[in-house]
Design a protein around this motif. Structure first.
Motif, PDB file in Angstrom:
ATOM      1  N   PRO A 213       0.818  -1.223   0.000  1.00 46.01           N
ATOM      2  CA  PRO A 213       0.000   0.000   0.000  1.00 46.01           C
ATOM      3  C   PRO A 213       0.847   1.266   0.000  1.00 46.01           C
ATOM      4  O   PRO A 213       0.739   2.114   0.890  1.00 46.01           O
ATOM      5  N   SER A 214       1.694   1.379  -1.025  1.00 48.75           N
ATOM      6  CA  SER A 214       2.572   2.553  -1.137  1.00 48.75           C
ATOM      7  C   SER A 214       2.291   3.330  -2.416  1.00 48.75           C
ATOM      8  O   SER A 214       3.081   4.166  -2.830  1.00 48.75           O
ATOM      9  N   GLY A 215       1.179   3.039  -3.045  1.00 51.12           N
ATOM     10  CA  GLY A 215       0.792   3.720  -4.273  1.00 51.12           C
ATOM     11  C   GLY A 215      -0.491   3.103  -4.794  1.00 51.12           C
ATOM     12  O   GLY A 215      -1.028   2.153  -4.214  1.00 51.12           O
ATOM     13  N   PRO A 249       6.632   1.233   6.991  1.00 54.90           N
ATOM     14  CA  PRO A 249       5.788   2.366   7.410  1.00 54.90           C
ATOM     15  C   PRO A 249       6.210   3.699   6.804  1.00 54.90           C
ATOM     16  O   PRO A 249       5.424   4.656   6.818  1.00 54.90           O
ATOM     17  N   SER A 250       7.408   3.772   6.247  1.00 52.36           N
ATOM     18  CA  SER A 250       7.863   5.036   5.655  1.00 52.36           C
ATOM     19  C   SER A 250       7.142   5.347   4.354  1.00 52.36           C
ATOM     20  O   SER A 250       7.061   6.502   3.937  1.00 52.36           O
ATOM     21  N   GLU A 254      -2.872   4.771   4.532  1.00 55.35           N
ATOM     22  CA  GLU A 254      -4.222   4.216   4.518  1.00 55.35           C
ATOM     23  C   GLU A 254      -4.923   4.554   3.203  1.00 55.35           C
ATOM     24  O   GLU A 254      -5.718   3.762   2.678  1.00 55.35           O
ATOM     25  N   GLU A 255      -4.597   5.737   2.645  1.00 55.23           N
ATOM     26  CA  GLU A 255      -5.186   6.159   1.366  1.00 55.23           C
ATOM     27  C   GLU A 255      -4.901   5.142   0.271  1.00 55.23           C
ATOM     28  O   GLU A 255      -5.784   4.777  -0.515  1.00 55.23           O
ATOM     29  N   PHE A 256      -3.647   4.678   0.210  1.00 52.40           N
ATOM     30  CA  PHE A 256      -3.272   3.732  -0.840  1.00 52.40           C
ATOM     31  C   PHE A 256      -3.980   2.392  -0.636  1.00 52.40           C
ATOM     32  O   PHE A 256      -4.442   1.765  -1.598  1.00 52.40           O
ATOM     33  N   GLN A 257      -4.053   1.954   0.613  1.00 54.17           N
ATOM     34  CA  GLN A 257      -4.728   0.684   0.888  1.00 54.17           C
ATOM     35  C   GLN A 257      -6.197   0.759   0.485  1.00 54.17           C
ATOM     36  O   GLN A 257      -6.723  -0.164  -0.153  1.00 54.17           O
ATOM     37  N   GLN A 258      -6.849   1.851   0.824  1.00 57.80           N
ATOM     38  CA  GLN A 258      -8.262   1.993   0.497  1.00 57.80           C
ATOM     39  C   GLN A 258      -8.468   2.020  -1.011  1.00 57.80           C
ATOM     40  O   GLN A 258      -9.446   1.455  -1.524  1.00 57.80           O
ATOM     41  N   LYS A 443       6.735   2.584  -9.033  1.00 61.91           N
ATOM     42  CA  LYS A 443       5.959   3.413  -8.109  1.00 61.91           C
ATOM     43  C   LYS A 443       6.783   4.591  -7.591  1.00 61.91           C
ATOM     44  O   LYS A 443       6.248   5.665  -7.332  1.00 61.91           O
ATOM     45  N   ARG A 444       8.087   4.377  -7.476  1.00 63.34           N
ATOM     46  CA  ARG A 444       8.944   5.473  -7.016  1.00 63.34           C
ATOM     47  C   ARG A 444       8.916   6.622  -8.016  1.00 63.34           C
ATOM     48  O   ARG A 444       8.783   7.793  -7.644  1.00 63.34           O
TER      49      ARG A 444
END
Length: 717
Positions: A213-215, A249-250, A254-258, A443-444
C-alpha cells in the motif's frame, strides 16, 4: 465508415505499405475515416493479405485495387499523379516485396539510381510513392537488412531521411509488429495456454495477490491480480487472498490501501479473504529470533554502501561471526528503536559468495521508529518482503505463489527461508510482467510525478494506474480481456498501447451514443438555402446500429455551424452530404480579407439538395444548427505520453526524457443532447472520436471530455 482488414501474419512488405498510406490519409484527410482491423491469419480471404471495405459497400480484395481506391485522396498525389501511380499502382513498388535477395536486387539497384540527387521518390514532397516504397523495404527483412548495411548509398540516404522526417511511421511499424506477435504473446482467455501444469492442484488451490500500500494499482499490478484470480476462481475453483504487504511504514498510507480495496472490485476481482502482513508481525518476529538462535542469521551495522560493495564482491561482513548472544542483544536494541538500534539490521546467514547474488546474506529485518499506519507505535522493527512473504505464504496456506519473473533469482532465497524454519513450501510459478512502451511502472518514479505536480494526481488520465486508464476511458471488460490475453507466459515483451486501446474500442463502439461537436476556433457559419425558415427538431437514433440506446433530438435551421477544416476543402458547386440531413451544393465561399489569413473561410452558402444521392458524395460532414437548440460548450482534451523514450534503462534520468507538452485542449460546442450526459459516460463525437465525459455540463460551466484512443497511431504526435 470504411474498414481495412490486414492479415497480421502475412508478408509485411505487402501489408505495411497499405497500412502506412491509410494512416497518412486518416491523419491528413478530414473526410476519410478508415478503421483498421488486424486478423491473426496469413490471408484475409481469397488468398489476399489485405481487404478494404469501402463505405458504399464496395469490397476490394487485392493490394492493387486497394491502392487505386486510396489514390482518390488528393493528399497522396503531390504534383505528379501519373508518376506517383507508377510506383503505387503500376507495380514498381511491389517489385520490392519478394523475400529473396536475388529477386529484389535489380529493383533495389534501379531505385538507387533513381534516387540520385533526389530526396523523394517523386517531386519535392512526401507522396504515396515514398510511403509505398519505404513500407515495402521496411516490411521486407531481406531488403531492410541490405539498407541497414548501407549497400545502396542513395536508397539508404533516402530511407533514413523519410524515417527521420516522419516520426509517426515508427509507431505504425511497431503496431503491425505487435499484432504479428500477438498469436505468440497475447492469447485470448479461451485460446491462451493456461494449462501450465501447476503441480498439486488436486489438493486444492490457494493463491494470493500481495500489493504494497505505497501507491495506486497500475496496469502491471492488474495482470498479477487477474492471474491469481483466474487460477483460483475460474480454473481450479479455489481460494484467493489479497494480502497487503505493509512492512514499510515510511512509504505506506491508509489512502493507498483503500484505493486498492476499491480498485479490485472494479476489475471484477473479489478476494475470498483480505489480510495484512502486519497481522503476523509477532510470528515473523519470533521466526527471526529462531533464526538468530539457530545461528542462521546475524545482526549487522555495516553502512549501506559498504554492504552493497561487500555483497557484490563476495566479501564477508565483519559481523558475520558474532555470537548468538551478541546478535540477540542487538536485535533487542533494534526492537526498542533507540539510537543504537537504528544502526543495525538483521541478515540471513546464507552465503557470502553464491553466484546468485540474491543468496548473499540478504537483509531480513530493519529498524524503523516511524509509526505504522495499522499498528501504530507497537513495533520498531519490520521484516523485509523477502523474509515475510514466504513465511506468511506458508502460514496462510498458499499453495501456489505466482510471482513476476524478476523474482526468479530470489526463488532459491524464498525456499531457503522456509527450509531454515522447517515450514511448508508453496509451489512457485513465474510469469512475465507487463511492460508498455513510453510508460513508467515504477511506483517510485510515479510518486515523483505526483509529488512534483507534473500530473494531476494518481488518477491522471496520462498515468498507467487503474484509475488513470479508467478515467481515460478504458472499460473493465476490455481491461480484463486484454490482460487475460497475455496469459501466464514467461516471455518478456514491451507491449504497444495500440493493442490495448483497440481491444477497448470493441466494447465501447456498440454502446457509445453518437453526438456532434464543432471546434470553435474559426468555426464557419453556413447559410442553408432551401431549409425551413423556422428551426425545428427531429428524433434520430442515438446509435445507428443499436436502437436500444434510444433517440436524440437533432435540430435543423437555416444557419448551421461547421469546422474550419471542413470548410477549407470545399469547391464551388461541389455536392456534399450533411450527415443526418442530406445533400447540399456549395454555392458561395467567402474567404478572410486579412492578408495573413487568406486561406481562412469566413462564410459559406449551401443550396439544400435532399434528392441527391449520399452514396455519390466524397465529403460527408458534421454540423450543428445555430438555432433550435442550446449549444453545449465542451473542452475536447487529448493527451500524449509523459515520456519520449520507448523503454527507459536503469541508467536513464527520467527528467531527460519528459515530453514537453502532454495535454491538448480544444474549445468546441456540441449538440444540446450532451447536456443530459453524465460524468463518466462514453460518447462518440462523430468524425472526432470516442470521448469519456470527465465533467458533465452544468449551466455556467462547460463539459470536459477526454479523447479515448482507439488503437490508431496519431501521426501528429
Amino acid at each position: 465508415m470504411a474498414a481495412l482488414t490486414i492479415a497480421s501474419q502475412a508478408n509485411q512488405a505487402i501489408t505495411l505499405p497499405v497500412l502506412l498510406v491509410v494512416h497518412y490519409i486518416n491523419t491528413n484527410d478530414q473526410h476519410v475515416d478508415i478503421s483498421i482491423v488486424f486478423q491473426d491469419v496469413e490471408e484475409v480471404n481469397a488468398k489476399t493479405p489485405v481487404k478494404l471495405d469501402w463505405h458504399n459497400g464496395e469490397a476490394l480484395q487485392s493490394s492493387a485495387s486497394i491502392n487505386v481506391k486510396l489514390m482518390e485522396s488528393k493528399i497522396l498525389h503531390g504534383q505528379d499523379r501519373q508518376a506517383v501511380d507508377e510506383w503505387v499502382v503500376g507495380g514498381r513498388g511491389s517489385n520490392l516485396t519478394p523475400t529473396d535477395f536475388k529477386s529484389i536486387e535489380g529493383p533495389l539497384l534501379e531505385l538507387d539510381h533513381h534516387l540520385t540527387l533526389r530526396s523523394y521518390v517523386v517531386g519535392y514532397t512526401l507522396t504515396a510513392a515514398d510511403l509505398a516504397v519505404w513500407g515495402a523495404i521496411r516490411g521486407n527483412k531481406i531488403a531492410y537488412a541490405a539498407i541497414k548495411k548501407g549497400a545502396m548509398i542513395n536508397v539508404t540516404r533516402w530511407f533514413k531521411w523519410i524515417e527521420e522526417t516522419n516520426d509517426w511511421m515508427a509507431p505504425v511499424v511497431q503496431s503491425l509488429n505487435a499484432h504479428a506477435q500477438e498469436r505468440k504473446v497475447a492469447k485470448s482467455k479461451e485460446g491462451a495456454n493456461y494449462d501450465i501444469a501447476l503441480p498439486d492442484t488436486d489438493k486444492g488451490v490457494v493463491t494470493r495477490f500481495p500489493p504494497e500500500p505505497s501507491g495506486y494499482l497500475h496496469i502491471g499490478h492488474a495482470k498479477a491480480a487477474l492471474l491469481n484470480d483466474y487460477f483460483a476462481h475460474e480454473m481450479y475453483k479455489g481460494t484467493m487472498i489479497c494480502r497487503f504487504d505493509d512492512t514499510n511504514p515510511s512509504k505506506e498510507k491508509e489512502e493507498f490501501q483503500q484505493s486498492i480495496v476499491e480498485d479490485l472490485p472494479l476489475m471484477g476481482i473479489k478476494p475470498d479473504k483480505t489480510s495484512h502482513t502486519s497481522d503476523y508481525f509477532q510470528q515473523l518476529y519470533d521466526q527471526c529470533v529462531a533464526l538468530l538462535k539457530a545461528d542462521k542469521a546475524y545482526a549487522d551495522d555495516t553502512e549501506r554502501e559498504t554492504m552493497q560493495h561487500e555483497r557484490f564482491d563476495g566479501i564477508a561482513s565483519k559481523r558475520r561471526d558474532a555470537t548468538i548472544e551478541e546478535n540477540l542483544a542487538r536485535f533487542e536494541e533494534m526492537k526498542k528503536g533507540n539510537e543504537e538500534g537504528v544502526r543495525w539490521c538483521v541478515r540471513a546467514k546464507i552465503s557470502v559468495d553464491n553466484p546468485n547474488k540474491a543468496m548473499r546474506d540478504p537483509v531480513i529485518y530493519r529498524c524503523n521508529p516511524q509509526p505504522h499506519h495499522r499498528t501504530g507505535e507497537k513495533w520498531k522493527v519490520y521484516p523485509t518482503y523477502d523474509f515475510a512473504c514466504p513465511i506468511v505464504d506458508s502460514m496462510e496456506g498458499i499453495t501456489h505463489a505466482l510471482r513476476t519473473i524478476e523474482y526468479r533469482d530470489r526463488n532459491p532465497q524464498y525456499n531457503w527461508m522456509l527450509d531454515a524454519l522447517a515450514l511448508r513450501k508453496p509451489n512457485i510459478w513465474d510469469f512475465a510482467r507487463m511492460n508498455f512502451v513510453r510508460t513508467l511502472l515504477s511506483k517510485r518514479k510515479l510518486t515523483k510525478f505526483v509529488d512534483s505536480g507534473h500530473v494531476w494526481g494518481w488518477d491522471d488520465p496520462r498515468f498507467p494506474t487503474i484509475r488513470g486508464i479508467r478515467r481515460r476511458g478504458m472499460t473493465i471488460d476490455a481491461l480484463r480481456e486484454f490482460i487475460l490475453k497475455q496469459g501466464p507466459s514467461r516471455n518478456i515483451v514491451n507491449l504497444d498501447w495500440t493493442l490495448f486501446w483497440a481491444t477497448n474500442k470493441k466494447f465501447i463502439d456498440p454502446i457509445a451514443p453518437r453526438h456532434t461537436a464543432v471546434v470553435l476556433e474559426n468555426a464557419v457559419t453556413v447559410t442553408v438555402k432551401g431549409a425551413r425558415v423556422a428551426p425545428y427538431t427531429e428524433d434520430k437514433p442515438k446509435h445507428g446500429k443499436n436502437p436500444e440506446l434510444g433517440t436524440k433530438k437533432v435540430a435543423y435551421s437555416s444557419e448551421i455551424l461547421i469546422d474550419q477544416t471542413d470548410a477549407q476543402t470545399f469547391t464551388t458547386d461541389e455536392e456534399i452530404t450533411l450527415m443526418n440531413w442530406g445533400n447540399a451544393i456549395v454555392r458561395k465561399i467567402t474567404h478572410s480579407l486579412n492578408p495573413l489569413h487568406t486561406s481562412l473561410v469566413t462564410a459559406l452558402e449551401f443550396d439544400l439538395h435532399l434528392q441527391g444521392d449520399v452514396k455519390t458524395t466524397k465529403q460527408k460532414i458534421t454540423w450543428l444548427a445555430k438555432s433550435g437548440q442550446e449549444l453545449i460548450p465542451v473542452d475536447l482534451v487529448d493527451f500524449d505520453f509523459l515520456i519520449t523514450k520507448d523503454k527507459l534503462e536503469e541508467e536513464d534520468n527520467v527528467d531527460d526524457f519528459l515530453t514537453e507538452k502532454t495535454e491538448f485542449r480544444t474549445k468546441a460546442v456540441a449538440d444540446g443532447n450532451l447536456a443530459a450526459v453524465r460524468e463518466g459516460e462514453i460518447v462518440q463525437f462523430e468524425r472526432k472520436g470516442y470521448f469519456r465525459v470527465d465533467r458533465a455540463f452544468k449551466h455556467g460551466e462547460g463539459a470536459v471530455a477526454f479523447c479515448i484512443p482507439t488503437g490508431k497511431v496519431n501521426a501528429g504526435k
